[in-house]
Design a protein around this motif. Structure first.
Motif, PDB file in Angstrom:
ATOM      1  N   TRP A  80       0.840  -1.198   0.000  1.00 18.23           N
ATOM      2  CA  TRP A  80       0.000   0.000   0.000  1.00 18.23           C
ATOM      3  C   TRP A  80       0.879   1.252   0.000  1.00 18.23           C
ATOM      4  O   TRP A  80       1.873   1.315   0.702  1.00 18.23           O
ATOM      5  CB  TRP A  80      -0.870   0.044   1.253  1.00 18.23           C
ATOM      6  CG  TRP A  80      -1.909  -1.026   1.319  1.00 18.23           C
ATOM      7  CD1 TRP A  80      -1.811  -2.212   1.982  1.00 18.23           C
ATOM      8  CD2 TRP A  80      -3.199  -1.011   0.721  1.00 18.23           C
ATOM      9  NE1 TRP A  80      -2.965  -2.934   1.835  1.00 18.23           N
ATOM     10  CE2 TRP A  80      -3.839  -2.213   1.067  1.00 18.23           C
ATOM     11  CE3 TRP A  80      -3.883  -0.096  -0.075  1.00 18.23           C
ATOM     12  CZ2 TRP A  80      -5.124  -2.526   0.649  1.00 18.23           C
ATOM     13  CZ3 TRP A  80      -5.159  -0.405  -0.493  1.00 18.23           C
ATOM     14  CH2 TRP A  80      -5.765  -1.610  -0.134  1.00 18.23           C
ATOM     15  N   THR A  81       0.468   2.234  -0.758  1.00 16.89           N
ATOM     16  CA  THR A  81       1.134   3.533  -0.758  1.00 16.89           C
ATOM     17  C   THR A  81       0.061   4.615  -0.623  1.00 16.89           C
ATOM     18  O   THR A  81      -0.945   4.583  -1.334  1.00 16.89           O
ATOM     19  CB  THR A  81       1.907   3.766  -2.075  1.00 16.89           C
ATOM     20  OG1 THR A  81       2.813   2.693  -2.285  1.00 16.89           O
ATOM     21  CG2 THR A  81       2.665   5.082  -2.027  1.00 16.89           C
ATOM     22  N   LEU A  82       0.265   5.536   0.306  1.00 18.02           N
ATOM     23  CA  LEU A  82      -0.612   6.694   0.451  1.00 18.02           C
ATOM     24  C   LEU A  82       0.136   7.906  -0.078  1.00 18.02           C
ATOM     25  O   LEU A  82       1.238   8.190   0.373  1.00 18.02           O
ATOM     26  CB  LEU A  82      -0.989   6.924   1.912  1.00 18.02           C
ATOM     27  CG  LEU A  82      -1.670   5.777   2.654  1.00 18.02           C
ATOM     28  CD1 LEU A  82      -1.995   6.194   4.074  1.00 18.02           C
ATOM     29  CD2 LEU A  82      -2.915   5.320   1.942  1.00 18.02           C
ATOM     30  N   GLU A  83      -0.451   8.592  -1.027  1.00 17.44           N
ATOM     31  CA  GLU A  83       0.128   9.818  -1.566  1.00 17.44           C
ATOM     32  C   GLU A  83      -0.831  10.951  -1.253  1.00 17.44           C
ATOM     33  O   GLU A  83      -2.008  10.879  -1.613  1.00 17.44           O
ATOM     34  CB  GLU A  83       0.319   9.700  -3.078  1.00 17.44           C
ATOM     35  CG  GLU A  83       1.283   8.612  -3.489  1.00 17.44           C
ATOM     36  CD  GLU A  83       1.408   8.472  -5.002  1.00 17.44           C
ATOM     37  OE1 GLU A  83       1.015   9.413  -5.737  1.00 17.44           O
ATOM     38  OE2 GLU A  83       1.881   7.421  -5.448  1.00 17.44           O
ATOM     39  N   TYR A  84      -0.335  11.963  -0.568  1.00 16.56           N
ATOM     40  CA  TYR A  84      -1.223  13.048  -0.162  1.00 16.56           C
ATOM     41  C   TYR A  84      -0.459  14.354  -0.021  1.00 16.56           C
ATOM     42  O   TYR A  84       0.761  14.365   0.152  1.00 16.56           O
ATOM     43  CB  TYR A  84      -1.908  12.717   1.166  1.00 16.56           C
ATOM     44  CG  TYR A  84      -0.952  12.380   2.278  1.00 16.56           C
ATOM     45  CD1 TYR A  84      -0.450  13.370   3.129  1.00 16.56           C
ATOM     46  CD2 TYR A  84      -0.532  11.075   2.492  1.00 16.56           C
ATOM     47  CE1 TYR A  84       0.435  13.066   4.143  1.00 16.56           C
ATOM     48  CE2 TYR A  84       0.339  10.763   3.504  1.00 16.56           C
ATOM     49  CZ  TYR A  84       0.833  11.755   4.328  1.00 16.56           C
ATOM     50  OH  TYR A  84       1.712  11.451   5.335  1.00 16.56           O
ATOM     51  N   GLU A  85      -1.221  15.439  -0.114  1.00 16.60           N
ATOM     52  CA  GLU A  85      -0.689  16.772   0.132  1.00 16.60           C
ATOM     53  C   GLU A  85      -1.609  17.435   1.149  1.00 16.60           C
ATOM     54  O   GLU A  85      -2.811  17.586   0.905  1.00 16.60           O
ATOM     55  CB  GLU A  85      -0.651  17.587  -1.161  1.00 16.60           C
ATOM     56  CG  GLU A  85      -0.046  18.952  -0.982  1.00 16.60           C
ATOM     57  CD  GLU A  85      -0.010  19.745  -2.284  1.00 16.60           C
ATOM     58  OE1 GLU A  85       0.294  20.956  -2.187  1.00 16.60           O
ATOM     59  OE2 GLU A  85      -0.291  19.193  -3.359  1.00 16.60           O
ATOM     60  N   LYS A  86      -1.046  17.784   2.293  1.00  9.41           N
ATOM     61  CA  LYS A  86      -1.827  18.405   3.369  1.00  9.41           C
ATOM     62  C   LYS A  86      -2.243  19.822   2.973  1.00  9.41           C
ATOM     63  O   LYS A  86      -1.512  20.512   2.262  1.00  9.41           O
ATOM     64  CB  LYS A  86      -1.005  18.486   4.643  1.00  9.41           C
ATOM     65  CG  LYS A  86      -0.586  17.147   5.190  1.00  9.41           C
ATOM     66  CD  LYS A  86       0.297  17.351   6.425  1.00  9.41           C
ATOM     67  CE  LYS A  86       0.815  16.066   6.976  1.00  9.41           C
ATOM     68  NZ  LYS A  86       1.637  16.277   8.184  1.00  9.41           N
ATOM     69  N   LEU A  87      -3.414  20.232   3.471  1.00  6.45           N
ATOM     70  CA  LEU A  87      -3.846  21.611   3.233  1.00  6.45           C
ATOM     71  C   LEU A  87      -2.996  22.597   4.021  1.00  6.45           C
ATOM     72  O   LEU A  87      -2.762  23.711   3.577  1.00  6.45           O
ATOM     73  CB  LEU A  87      -5.319  21.785   3.605  1.00  6.45           C
ATOM     74  CG  LEU A  87      -6.325  21.242   2.598  1.00  6.45           C
ATOM     75  CD1 LEU A  87      -7.744  21.408   3.124  1.00  6.45           C
ATOM     76  CD2 LEU A  87      -6.187  21.948   1.252  1.00  6.45           C
ATOM     77  N   ASN A  88      -2.521  22.152   5.203  1.00 10.45           N
ATOM     78  CA  ASN A  88      -1.635  22.998   6.008  1.00 10.45           C
ATOM     79  C   ASN A  88      -0.815  22.118   6.952  1.00 10.45           C
ATOM     80  O   ASN A  88      -1.069  20.920   7.085  1.00 10.45           O
ATOM     81  CB  ASN A  88      -2.420  24.075   6.766  1.00 10.45           C
ATOM     82  CG  ASN A  88      -3.420  23.477   7.728  1.00 10.45           C
ATOM     83  OD1 ASN A  88      -3.053  22.749   8.649  1.00 10.45           O
ATOM     84  ND2 ASN A  88      -4.698  23.795   7.531  1.00 10.45           N
ATOM     85  N   ALA A  89       0.141  22.723   7.628  1.00  8.38           N
ATOM     86  CA  ALA A  89       1.060  21.983   8.495  1.00  8.38           C
ATOM     87  C   ALA A  89       0.383  21.409   9.736  1.00  8.38           C
ATOM     88  O   ALA A  89       0.930  20.510  10.382  1.00  8.38           O
ATOM     89  CB  ALA A  89       2.218  22.892   8.913  1.00  8.38           C
ATOM     90  N   ASN A  90      -0.797  21.898  10.090  1.00  4.05           N
ATOM     91  CA  ASN A  90      -1.504  21.405  11.278  1.00  4.05           C
ATOM     92  C   ASN A  90      -2.223  20.069  11.043  1.00  4.05           C
ATOM     93  O   ASN A  90      -2.668  19.432  11.996  1.00  4.05           O
ATOM     94  CB  ASN A  90      -2.518  22.439  11.761  1.00  4.05           C
ATOM     95  CG  ASN A  90      -1.844  23.718  12.206  1.00  4.05           C
ATOM     96  OD1 ASN A  90      -0.731  23.695  12.734  1.00  4.05           O
ATOM     97  ND2 ASN A  90      -2.499  24.841  11.969  1.00  4.05           N
ATOM     98  N   VAL A  91      -2.338  19.653   9.802  1.00  2.00           N
ATOM     99  CA  VAL A  91      -3.017  18.390   9.482  1.00  2.00           C
ATOM    100  C   VAL A  91      -2.080  17.225   9.805  1.00  2.00           C
ATOM    101  O   VAL A  91      -0.914  17.228   9.407  1.00  2.00           O
ATOM    102  CB  VAL A  91      -3.428  18.355   7.990  1.00  2.00           C
ATOM    103  CG1 VAL A  91      -3.993  16.993   7.615  1.00  2.00           C
ATOM    104  CG2 VAL A  91      -4.418  19.460   7.685  1.00  2.00           C
ATOM    105  N   GLU A  92      -2.603  16.246  10.547  1.00  2.00           N
ATOM    106  CA  GLU A  92      -1.802  15.077  10.908  1.00  2.00           C
ATOM    107  C   GLU A  92      -1.675  14.127   9.725  1.00  2.00           C
ATOM    108  O   GLU A  92      -2.524  14.093   8.841  1.00  2.00           O
ATOM    109  CB  GLU A  92      -2.456  14.340  12.079  1.00  2.00           C
ATOM    110  CG  GLU A  92      -2.432  15.114  13.376  1.00  2.00           C
ATOM    111  CD  GLU A  92      -2.959  14.284  14.537  1.00  2.00           C
ATOM    112  OE1 GLU A  92      -2.869  13.040  14.477  1.00  2.00           O
ATOM    113  OE2 GLU A  92      -3.450  14.889  15.486  1.00  2.00           O
ATOM    114  N   ASP A  93      -0.598  13.332   9.747  1.00  2.00           N
ATOM    115  CA  ASP A  93      -0.445  12.287   8.743  1.00  2.00           C
ATOM    116  C   ASP A  93      -1.585  11.274   8.904  1.00  2.00           C
ATOM    117  O   ASP A  93      -2.053  11.041  10.025  1.00  2.00           O
ATOM    118  CB  ASP A  93       0.900  11.572   8.915  1.00  2.00           C
ATOM    119  CG  ASP A  93       2.076  12.467   8.564  1.00  2.00           C
ATOM    120  OD1 ASP A  93       1.944  13.311   7.670  1.00  2.00           O
ATOM    121  OD2 ASP A  93       3.145  12.308   9.188  1.00  2.00           O
ATOM    122  N   PRO A  94      -2.040  10.661   7.823  1.00  2.00           N
ATOM    123  CA  PRO A  94      -3.191   9.753   7.888  1.00  2.00           C
ATOM    124  C   PRO A  94      -2.830   8.346   8.384  1.00  2.00           C
ATOM    125  O   PRO A  94      -3.115   7.346   7.739  1.00  2.00           O
ATOM    126  CB  PRO A  94      -3.689   9.738   6.440  1.00  2.00           C
ATOM    127  CG  PRO A  94      -2.454   9.955   5.637  1.00  2.00           C
ATOM    128  CD  PRO A  94      -1.617  10.912   6.449  1.00  2.00           C
TER     129      PRO A  94
END
Length: 90
Positions: A46-60
């Protein structure tokens, strides 16, 4: 809602989130699954690819744990099914 792409040749699937609550935290979010056949069974990657909206968002991490739990459940089900089919009928 996800957009799904299946690649039978490479035994992979990609799920790209195009709407929903996930996009309240992430600018983009994609889950990729690649399955590698083995002598007995297969191994999922599994690979999760994501871009957070801001630095306060935790990793999923919770989502990743959910994927691992799902694979464990599927493995247990398939193993049980294989054991049932190989058992002699009385």
């Amino acid at each position: 809602m996800e957009k799904v792409a299946i690649d039978d040749k490479n035994k992979s699937a990609t799920y790209k989130t195009i709407e929903g609550t996930v996009l309240n935290m992430f600018k983009s979010f994609k889950i990729c699954l690649e399955v590698t056949p083995r002598d007995e069974g297969s191994v999922p990657h599994w690979t999760l690819e994501y871009e957070k909206l801001n630095a306060n968002v935790e990793d999923p991490k919770a989502m990743l744990h959910g994927l691992v739990d799902t694979c464990t459940d599927v493995d247990a089900h398939l193993t049980q099914q294989a054991n049932t089919q190989s058992s002699p009928q009385l």
